[in-house]
Design a protein around this motif. Structure first.
Motif, PDB file in Angstrom:
ATOM      1  N   LEU A   3       0.821  -1.202   0.000  1.00 14.35           N
ATOM      2  CA  LEU A   3       0.000   0.000   0.000  1.00 14.35           C
ATOM      3  C   LEU A   3       0.860   1.258   0.000  1.00 14.35           C
ATOM      4  CD1 LEU A   3      -2.721   1.394   0.172  1.00 14.35           C
ATOM      5  CD2 LEU A   3      -2.728   0.979   2.637  1.00 14.35           C
ATOM      6  N   GLY A  30      -6.496   1.521   7.077  1.00 16.50           N
ATOM      7  CA  GLY A  30      -5.507   0.545   6.617  1.00 16.50           C
ATOM      8  C   GLY A  30      -4.109   0.839   7.110  1.00 16.50           C
ATOM      9  N   ASN A  34       0.153  -3.128   4.287  1.00 15.79           N
ATOM     10  CA  ASN A  34      -0.800  -4.052   3.660  1.00 15.79           C
ATOM     11  C   ASN A  34      -0.382  -4.411   2.242  1.00 15.79           C
ATOM     12  OD1 ASN A  34      -2.299  -3.903   5.972  1.00 15.79           O
ATOM     13  ND2 ASN A  34      -4.043  -2.838   5.062  1.00 15.79           N
ATOM     14  N   VAL A  36      -1.688  -5.204  -1.344  1.00 16.82           N
ATOM     15  CA  VAL A  36      -2.900  -4.918  -2.117  1.00 16.82           C
ATOM     16  C   VAL A  36      -2.860  -5.670  -3.440  1.00 16.82           C
ATOM     17  CG1 VAL A  36      -4.235  -3.119  -3.288  1.00 16.82           C
ATOM     18  CG2 VAL A  36      -3.181  -2.646  -1.063  1.00 16.82           C
ATOM     19  N   LYS A  37      -3.906  -6.439  -3.716  1.00 18.51           N
ATOM     20  CA  LYS A  37      -3.989  -7.180  -4.970  1.00 18.51           C
ATOM     21  C   LYS A  37      -5.003  -6.587  -5.937  1.00 18.51           C
ATOM     22  CE  LYS A  37      -2.521 -11.603  -3.007  1.00 18.51           C
ATOM     23  NZ  LYS A  37      -2.861 -13.047  -2.803  1.00 18.51           N
ATOM     24  N   ILE A  39      -7.430  -2.808  -6.678  1.00 17.37           N
ATOM     25  CA  ILE A  39      -7.810  -1.436  -6.345  1.00 17.37           C
ATOM     26  C   ILE A  39      -9.149  -1.133  -6.996  1.00 17.37           C
ATOM     27  CG2 ILE A  39      -7.213   1.006  -6.557  1.00 17.37           C
ATOM     28  CD1 ILE A  39      -4.293   0.215  -6.780  1.00 17.37           C
ATOM     29  N   ASN A  56      -9.254  -7.526   1.681  1.00 13.45           N
ATOM     30  CA  ASN A  56      -7.820  -7.195   1.572  1.00 13.45           C
ATOM     31  C   ASN A  56      -7.503  -6.343   0.337  1.00 13.45           C
ATOM     32  OD1 ASN A  56      -7.346  -8.985   3.831  1.00 13.45           O
ATOM     33  ND2 ASN A  56      -7.528 -10.671   2.374  1.00 13.45           N
ATOM     34  N   SER A  57      -8.488  -5.590  -0.126  1.00 14.12           N
ATOM     35  CA  SER A  57      -8.275  -4.732  -1.285  1.00 14.12           C
ATOM     36  C   SER A  57      -8.123  -3.272  -0.840  1.00 14.12           C
ATOM     37  CB  SER A  57      -9.437  -4.877  -2.271  1.00 14.12           C
ATOM     38  OG  SER A  57     -10.667  -4.534  -1.653  1.00 14.12           O
ATOM     39  N   LEU A  58      -8.061  -2.369  -1.828  1.00 13.76           N
ATOM     40  CA  LEU A  58      -7.935  -0.937  -1.570  1.00 13.76           C
ATOM     41  C   LEU A  58      -9.000  -0.206  -2.359  1.00 13.76           C
ATOM     42  CD1 LEU A  58      -6.488   1.769  -0.748  1.00 13.76           C
ATOM     43  CD2 LEU A  58      -5.001   1.405  -2.748  1.00 13.76           C
ATOM     44  N   ILE A  91     -10.434  -3.816   4.227  1.00 11.83           N
ATOM     45  CA  ILE A  91     -10.279  -3.007   3.019  1.00 11.83           C
ATOM     46  C   ILE A  91      -9.656  -1.668   3.399  1.00 11.83           C
ATOM     47  CG2 ILE A  91     -11.498  -1.809   1.163  1.00 11.83           C
ATOM     48  CD1 ILE A  91     -13.646  -3.964   1.298  1.00 11.83           C
ATOM     49  N   SER A  92      -8.568  -1.328   2.753  1.00 15.77           N
ATOM     50  CA  SER A  92      -7.925  -0.032   2.982  1.00 15.77           C
ATOM     51  C   SER A  92      -8.663   1.048   2.188  1.00 15.77           C
ATOM     52  CB  SER A  92      -6.462  -0.085   2.563  1.00 15.77           C
ATOM     53  OG  SER A  92      -5.771  -1.093   3.268  1.00 15.77           O
TER      54      SER A  92
END
Length: 239
Positions: A3, A30, A34, A36-37, A39, A56-58, A91-92
């Motif tokens: 991230l 977040g 982290n 990130v896979k 966005i 676990n996304s952004l 989630i960030s």
């Protein structure tokens, strides 16, 4: 991708230090550590955007979720309810608000949506034009796909136009143009503009800023992470 690496890239293209003092852009939920896979890009956070986002996304949005300090995180308000959902899914969340207005969004709407040629300073884009007021109103309505367009007409001919996406009427005292395009115009603000001799066209808040997703995607599409263009829904429905 970490991230922190994504954040640093965003800070390069639109420095967070440019945001206004009252704003709250940057990393709001977040950790920089982290991984990130995926966005997701959106104008605003809403429940549908979060529900459709993977864990676990952004999410990168234009408008911040938090403006004022929170005394609790009990899901009884818009911001706290969505905040709980973000945390539950790990989630960030990053907001790019007034900094992005200044560096990208106003110029994009003015030049690439409305085809104006001028210059941008801070929140205001200005351009010289030579147009009949009514004809230009129809042009703006078509280009922004507006179902209706509220106007204050002080001039039959427009020689200079100013534009601020979102809600820009607080800038009225600094506008040096025949016509000001912005959103969320209130009744007494319209009266003020009329006294000042400045014509207005209300281009809507959502309607003028919904391009955020496309503008940001163009700059970050080459990052080595999957990017999904989504968008929040306009809370208003115009019949």
């Amino acid at each position: 991708m970490k991230l922190k690496k994504i954040y640093d890239f965003l800070n390069e293209i639109s420095p967070f230090e440019l945001q206004e003092e009252w704003d709250n852009s940057g990393l709001l939920v977040g950790s920089f550590d982290n991984d990130v896979k995926k966005i997701y890009l959106t104008l605003d956070l809403d429940e549908e955007v979060i529900e459709n986002a993977e864990e676990n996304s952004l999410i990168i949005a234009h408008h911040p979720l938090i403006f004022k300090p929170l005394k609790n995180v009990v899901p009884t308000s818009f911001s706290t309810k969505l905040l709980v959902k973000l945390i539950q899914k790990n989630i960030s969340f990053i907001a790019m608000h007034t900094n992005f207005d200044k560096t990208h969004l106003n110029r994009y709407v003015a030049e690439e949506v409305l085809g104006l040629k001028g210059e941008s300073f801070d929140f205001v884009y200005t351009a010289e034009i030579d147009s009949d007021f009514d004809e230009f109103a129809e042009f703006v309505k078509e280009k922004l796909d507006l179902k209706c367009l509220k106007t204050v007409k002080c001039h039959k001919k427009i020689k200079k136009v100013a534009l601020t996406t979102g809600a820009g009427m607080s800038l009225l005292p600094y506008i040096r143009a025949d016509l000001f395009l912005t959103g969320d115009i209130k009744y007494h603000e319209a009266m003020d503009a009329k006294i000042r001799g400045i014509s207005l066209m209300d281009i809507g808040h959502y309607e003028s800023e919904r391009f955020f997703v496309d503008v940001l995607y163009r700059d970050i599409k080459d990052l080595k992470v999957e990017i999904v263009k989504t968008n929040s829904k306009n809370p208003f429905f115009i019949k």
